[in-house]
Design a protein around this motif. Structure first.
Motif, PDB file in Angstrom:
ATOM      1  N   UNK A  14       0.962  -1.239   0.149  1.00 17.58           N
ATOM      2  CA  UNK A  14       0.111  -0.029   0.013  1.00 17.58           C
ATOM      3  C   UNK A  14       0.934   1.210  -0.058  1.00 17.58           C
ATOM      4  N   UNK A  15       0.310   2.440  -0.386  1.00 15.70           N
ATOM      5  CA  UNK A  15       0.541   3.655  -0.678  1.00 15.70           C
ATOM      6  C   UNK A  15      -0.806   4.678  -0.374  1.00 15.70           C
ATOM      7  N   UNK A  16      -1.254   4.597   0.510  1.00 14.78           N
ATOM      8  CA  UNK A  16      -2.731   5.296   0.728  1.00 14.78           C
ATOM      9  C   UNK A  16      -2.690   6.457   0.993  1.00 14.78           C
ATOM     10  N   UNK A  17      -4.025   7.023   0.713  1.00 12.01           N
ATOM     11  CA  UNK A  17      -4.228   8.730   0.967  1.00 12.01           C
ATOM     12  C   UNK A  17      -5.375   8.966   1.604  1.00 12.01           C
ATOM     13  N   UNK A  18      -6.080   9.909   1.436  1.00 11.32           N
ATOM     14  CA  UNK A  18      -7.220  10.201   2.546  1.00 11.32           C
ATOM     15  C   UNK A  18      -8.269   9.487   1.954  1.00 11.32           C
ATOM     16  N   UNK A  19      -8.407   9.442   0.663  1.00 11.31           N
ATOM     17  CA  UNK A  19      -9.664   8.445   0.126  1.00 11.31           C
ATOM     18  C   UNK A  19      -9.443   7.095   0.315  1.00 11.31           C
ATOM     19  N   UNK A  20      -8.590   6.543   0.783  1.00 16.23           N
ATOM     20  CA  UNK A  20      -8.437   5.171   1.445  1.00 16.23           C
ATOM     21  C   UNK A  20      -8.518   4.857   2.876  1.00 16.23           C
ATOM     22  N   UNK A  43      -3.597   5.517  -4.254  1.00 12.27           N
ATOM     23  CA  UNK A  43      -4.098   6.721  -4.094  1.00 12.27           C
ATOM     24  C   UNK A  43      -4.670   7.577  -5.124  1.00 12.27           C
ATOM     25  N   UNK A  44      -5.855   7.320  -5.743  1.00 10.56           N
ATOM     26  CA  UNK A  44      -6.402   8.015  -6.850  1.00 10.56           C
ATOM     27  C   UNK A  44      -5.483   7.905  -8.235  1.00 10.56           C
ATOM     28  N   UNK A  45      -5.794   8.515  -9.116  1.00 12.48           N
ATOM     29  CA  UNK A  45      -5.443   8.587 -10.603  1.00 12.48           C
ATOM     30  C   UNK A  45      -3.690   8.568 -10.415  1.00 12.48           C
ATOM     31  N   UNK A  46      -3.224   9.957  -9.723  1.00 18.09           N
ATOM     32  CA  UNK A  46      -1.775  10.119  -9.612  1.00 18.09           C
ATOM     33  C   UNK A  46      -1.085   8.875  -9.004  1.00 18.09           C
ATOM     34  N   UNK A  62      -2.611  -9.630 -10.200  1.00 16.83           N
ATOM     35  CA  UNK A  62      -2.583  -8.581  -9.403  1.00 16.83           C
ATOM     36  C   UNK A  62      -4.021  -8.173  -9.023  1.00 16.83           C
ATOM     37  N   UNK A  63      -4.473  -7.963  -7.847  1.00 10.12           N
ATOM     38  CA  UNK A  63      -5.647  -7.077  -7.759  1.00 10.12           C
ATOM     39  C   UNK A  63      -5.305  -5.599  -7.233  1.00 10.12           C
ATOM     40  N   UNK A  64      -5.365  -4.738  -8.270  1.00 10.39           N
ATOM     41  CA  UNK A  64      -5.120  -3.352  -7.988  1.00 10.39           C
ATOM     42  C   UNK A  64      -6.188  -2.512  -7.773  1.00 10.39           C
ATOM     43  N   UNK A  65      -6.323  -2.088  -6.267  1.00 15.11           N
ATOM     44  CA  UNK A  65      -7.307  -1.310  -5.623  1.00 15.11           C
ATOM     45  C   UNK A  65      -6.723   0.145  -5.770  1.00 15.11           C
ATOM     46  N   UNK A  66      -7.557   0.884  -6.389  1.00 13.13           N
ATOM     47  CA  UNK A  66      -7.288   2.359  -6.449  1.00 13.13           C
ATOM     48  C   UNK A  66      -8.383   3.213  -5.903  1.00 13.13           C
ATOM     49  N   UNK A  67      -8.094   3.823  -4.880  1.00 16.26           N
ATOM     50  CA  UNK A  67      -9.072   4.952  -4.241  1.00 16.26           C
ATOM     51  C   UNK A  67      -9.599   5.899  -5.210  1.00 16.26           C
ATOM     52  N   UNK A  68     -10.747   6.470  -5.019  1.00 17.99           N
ATOM     53  CA  UNK A  68     -11.255   7.809  -5.706  1.00 17.99           C
ATOM     54  C   UNK A  68     -12.045   8.708  -4.491  1.00 17.99           C
ATOM     55  N   UNK A  69     -12.142   9.758  -5.435  1.00 23.51           N
ATOM     56  CA  UNK A  69     -13.181  10.664  -4.575  1.00 23.51           C
ATOM     57  C   UNK A  69     -14.487  10.026  -4.449  1.00 23.51           C
ATOM     58  N   UNK A  81      -9.605  -2.366  -9.546  1.00 20.70           N
ATOM     59  CA  UNK A  81     -10.942  -2.094  -9.065  1.00 20.70           C
ATOM     60  C   UNK A  81     -10.809  -0.667  -8.601  1.00 20.70           C
ATOM     61  N   UNK A  82     -11.625   0.199  -8.770  1.00 19.32           N
ATOM     62  CA  UNK A  82     -11.696   1.577  -8.531  1.00 19.32           C
ATOM     63  C   UNK A  82     -12.688   1.808  -7.440  1.00 19.32           C
ATOM     64  N   UNK A  83     -12.438   2.207  -6.194  1.00 23.37           N
ATOM     65  CA  UNK A  83     -13.104   2.247  -4.866  1.00 23.37           C
ATOM     66  C   UNK A  83     -13.449   3.736  -4.581  1.00 23.37           C
ATOM     67  N   UNK A  84     -14.393   4.263  -4.678  1.00 20.65           N
ATOM     68  CA  UNK A  84     -14.777   5.737  -4.216  1.00 20.65           C
ATOM     69  C   UNK A  84     -14.837   5.587  -2.634  1.00 20.65           C
ATOM     70  N   UNK A  85     -14.444   6.831  -2.112  1.00 18.57           N
ATOM     71  CA  UNK A  85     -14.516   6.948  -0.886  1.00 18.57           C
ATOM     72  C   UNK A  85     -15.802   6.700  -0.025  1.00 18.57           C
TER      73      UNK A  85
END
Length: 552
Positions: free
Chosen positions: A22-28, A72-75, A94-101, A158-162
């Motif tokens: 992981x390298x998470x941010x606020x959305x995650x 964390x998000x698209x960036x 790989x199961x790639x989970x990307x947080x989103x707004x 898998x894109x995961x909105x907050x």
């Protein structure tokens, strides 16, 4: 009822996913909080997304199952894209989970808003999905996991909105049934068998899972029975080799040498491999490396089971009981004298323990690695499947987590090391048994070679400066120490051997910075393009000897 993140976590572990890089941010943050309630999920923090994605790649190659990433998000996805590209090319799950707004926040076009799905499709062409509701999240996750695990293996994003993550009413989903493995059909096997039985010279090109022991043994029985040649793809996802396993010759990186290897064969049979092509286009040279006179056959595609397909072919040929050729013990002697890249490879072949894992991103410094380790105890090699440098250190991190009882050696060029040097911090944090050997020749040596091969105009000072990393010279041992890894710089063969012995006997991560000259220095670099152009006009025995000298 659990929230979405908690239900997602349960869905992941029930499907056998036990590690999240992981390298998470606020959305995650709700996903991060859910980690505390799931003891079966190991969370591994990376300081850069490219380390997280590369580690997930190395883990899956050795564990034979996917890990999850949390980005964390698209960036953040963009930062991890290069190593996801390598995973895609290697057909790695790989199961790639990307947080989103949050879904309702998207319309405001906040600073970090981006089109994540478009970015993700570059590395997840087979599965990209944005979960729209908490109730649907876990079904989406189960389908992402199934897509990642199914042959040929892929990155599923898998894109995961907050708000979907924090929403109440999450329902864990049971794993979906795994698809049945399918072998080549009878007609295909018969056609390939006829090619093998013909009086034409035939070779088999193995890739993907065909380079694991069971498939290698089946292919080696066919080779022993029918006299076919076994090749491996240039950059294997994972190849098992060493004493007691069939030796397989890898297709060379240099197109001219690969053409030489294949030129004497009339039939080429693909097993979980694609037809070999040139890594880049070069003026006046073909991109397709299969000779015009050579007929291509496909025994099994990446979507099919290589082992059962090879087994069927062996049965049809009557080769099932043939005695395969196996590699005999043949360690190189203890190296002495001036330290060179070749002697580093020789030292590894001389010293490495049984069941070692080698992550090869040494670029030009590793030209002799295959030859020096061929007769060493059994081991695995992971290579740079997609060509996007910066894979080695993260991949070694993931491999060590997948196989904690096996020593891992990461052989890394100095240029590529700086792409993901943050992996050292994760190695120290997790106390992983990784010995990273950095070849410090203060040069982008491979690019200097390519400058000559592409026929660019004579390089001036400005052009040469873009391929020169000698000012300042990076001190990798000090960088390692700053991140908690035992690091040492060595200038002599004796210092190298002593450092390797210390690393073998001391748990935890180590970095050995080997100060070496370029393997392809100025004179060799100038001569190489001329030599490669001359190969077609030279006698066959001479060209074979030159190939062994340049890229054994």
């Amino acid at each position: 009822m659990p929230n979405g993140a908690q239900a997602l976590m349960k869905t992941l572990v029930d499907a056998g996913i036990e590690v999240c890089f992981s390298n998470p941010g606020t959305s995650e943050m709700h996903f991060v909080a859910a980690l505390d309630n799931e003891p079966k999920m190991r969370a591994v923090l990376a300081l850069f997304e490219g380390v997280a994605t590369g580690a997930a790649d190395g883990y899956a190659r050795m564990a034979d199952k996917p890990a999850a990433t949390l980005l964390h998000l698209g960036c953040g996805l963009g930062n991890g894209l290069a190593n996801l590209h390598n995973a895609r090319k290697g057909k790695v799950p790989i199961v790639n989970i990307v947080g989103d707004h949050a879904t309702y926040h998207v319309k405001y076009n906040a600073q970090l808003q981006s089109d994540i799905e478009t970015v993700a499709r570059n590395v997840s062409p087979g599965f990209v999905r944005t979960s729209q509701t908490t109730e649907q999240l876990c079904q989406d996750a189960a389908e992402a996991i199934a897509a990642a695990k199914g042959l040929p293996g892929q990155v599923a994003t898998l894109i995961l909105p907050a708000d979907v993550s924090w929403g109440e009413g999450g329902v864990p989903c049971a794993p979906l049934p795994e698809p049945e493995l399918i072998a080549a059909d009878d007609a295909t096997v018969q056609a390939v068998a006829e090619a093998v039985r013909s009086d034409k010279k035939t070779a088999i090109l193995l890739g993907g899972r065909a380079l694991r022991e069971p498939s290698l043994m089946a292919a080696a029985r066919i080779a022993a029975h029918s006299g076919v040649k076994l090749f491996a793809e240039t950059f294997p996802t994972r190849i098992e080799r060493g004493v007691g396993l069939p030796p397989v010759e890898r297709i060379a990186y240099l197109a001219e040498l690969a053409t030489l290897q294949l030129s004497e064969y009339d039939n080429l049979i693909l097993v979980d491999a694609k037809p070999p092509v040139s890594f880049f286009a070069y003026p006046g040279k073909p991109s397709d490396l299969v000779p015009e006179h050579c007929t291509l056959y496909t025994l099994s595609t990446p979507e099919q089971d290589a082992l059962s397909s090879l087994t069927k072919l062996a049965d049809v040929l009557g080769a099932a009981s043939a005695e395969p050729e196996l590699q005999k013990p043949a360690r190189p002697s203890r190296p002495r004298g001036k330290l060179t890249a070749e002697k580093v490879c020789k030292a590894l072949g001389h010293m490495m323990p049984e069941n070692s894992i080698i992550v090869d991103e040494a670029i030009t410094s590793g030209l002799m690695l295959n030859a020096m380790t061929a007769g060493a105890p059994r081991h695995d090699i992971i290579t740079l499947t997609g060509g996007a440098i910066g894979q080695g250190l993260p991949s070694a991190t993931g491999a060590a987590i997948a196989c904690p009882d096996r020593p891992v050696y990461a052989l890394i060029g100095d240029g590529t090391a700086m792409y993901t040097i943050q992996a050292l911090w994760t190695m120290a944090r997790e106390q992983l048994n990784v010995t990273s050997i950095i070849f410090n020749n203060a040069s982008y040596s491979i690019l200097n070679v390519e400058l000559e091969r592409v026929g660019a105009e004579e390089a001036g000072d400005k052009a040469k400066s873009q391929l020169d990393i000698s000012g300042p010279v990076t001190h990798f041992a000090q960088l390692a120490q700053s991140m908690g890894v035992h690091g040492i710089r060595v200038h002599t063969t004796e210092e190298l051997l002593k450092a390797m012995e210390y690393a073998q006997n001391t748990p935890g991560p180590h970095l050995i910075e080997a100060i070496v000259p370029e393997s392809l220095n100025g004179v060799k670099r100038k001569v190489l393009p001329w030599l490669l152009r001359s190969l077609p006009s030279l006698p066959r025995p001479v060209t074979k000897a030159l190939k062994q000298k340049i890229a054994p």
